[in-house]
Scaffold this active site. Sequence first.
Site, PDB file in Angstrom:
ATOM      1  CD  GLU A  48      25.895  42.111  41.754  1.00 48.71           C
ATOM      2  OE1 GLU A  48      26.601  42.974  41.193  1.00 48.71           O
ATOM      3  OE2 GLU A  48      24.963  42.392  42.541  1.00 48.71           O
ATOM      4  CD  GLU A  57      26.154  44.236  37.361  1.00 45.74           C
ATOM      5  OE1 GLU A  57      26.062  45.023  38.329  1.00 45.74           O
ATOM      6  OE2 GLU A  57      25.380  43.271  37.192  1.00 45.74           O
TER       7      GLU A  57
END
Length: 443
Positions: free
Chosen positions: A168, A352
């Site tokens: 991320e 995710e």
Amino acid sequence: MFRNNRADFPKEFLFGTATSAYQIEGHGFGGAGATHWDSFAATPGNVVRAEHGQRACDHYHRYAEDLDLAAAAGVDCYRFSTSWARVMPEGRGAPNPEGLDFYDRLTDAMLERGLKPCVTLYHWELPQALADLGGWRNGEIAKWFGDYTEVIMSRIGDRMYSAAPINEPWCVGWLSHFLGHHAPGLRDIRATARAMHHVMLAHGTAIQVMRARGMGNLGGVFNLEWATPVDDSAAAQQAAARYDAIYNGFFLGGVFHGRYPDLALEGLEPQLPQRWQDDFATITAPVDWCGINYYTRKRIAPDTGPWPHYAEVDGPLPKTQMGWEIYPQGLYDFLTRTAREYTGDLPLLVTENGMANADVVTDGAVQDSARVAFVDAHLDALRRAIAEGVPVQGYFLWSLLDNYEWALGYEKRFGLVHVDFDTLKRTPKASYHALQSALTGAR
């Protein structure tokens, strides 16, 4: 039970679950060095109840039990991260033998249970010694990260099914340096621009290091958030487009197109380091797959204040314990758009997806029907994308365990397995049993 099960997906489709080092391991064990998260958590007001990751779920000592739970759930893959500060306590120089030994044992334990090891090299815990040198603002960090990559992959890289450098990038760059919600807790546009760019440069550097070691199945993991204009006005459309450029387009564009979006450069370009364009030769190092972390959308309104001239507006949809809208359509939209605009035929993985939920514990059982419904709805969206030819090859649930949810401490629960943070007892939730049934047929 889930409506969806393994038979609804292509034969080679991979199911997995995911964790990260600092959130579960217990950073106070095994000779790990101090991180900027330790400093951030020790500063009053930064983290709920000033909670920290020194014990967390004690996965460092209980990893065998946790991997038993993952294997029994029927997943194919286990996505985990290695801690830079556990491997190299000062961020540079001599490695920590205890840290390398731990990841060696962890890797072997996955393989013994038939789990494919899917490593991420950085999930936010920067060694404090490097933070003292400017951290992600310092242009040298890409070299430091490359050296760390070499050290840890020389130990476990031969047994990895897949590898990605940084989890991320938006969180590492924007959330932590512009919004100040995560360590190092800055609110500085110059620091933000440099951190965002250096994260991209470190990503490419690590890919090159792993390629040089002969490793394959390398990818990047990007968290994407759909931007919905608050109304049909031109100003709202522009604000949402700018949000999309900063959150999504900057990182995908850097890796897959070798450029950053103009709407992001409006505010960031004056703050970028000199000759930043030259770094795209490294940033665009070819990858074998693209990982998408998806949780929610945001409704975006124009704002008359300073750049970036947008504001988030509360939305009408049902929300998770995080206050995030539940918007499965966004997963479909991102899978189709990412393939169309950035990655083409490259495999996509949902690395995710999950929800924080206030679980109900009754007579030792943990009910979380909302999580089952959430996952099912997102699997529906994923199947729509596959049916239209999008090359989606895997889906990872976040997270295996309730864990340390960063600035929100231990109160937000994402896990398939409930963790009592006083006793550390693990209790599989209803969602865990539903997943197990969907993947193995066990009832």
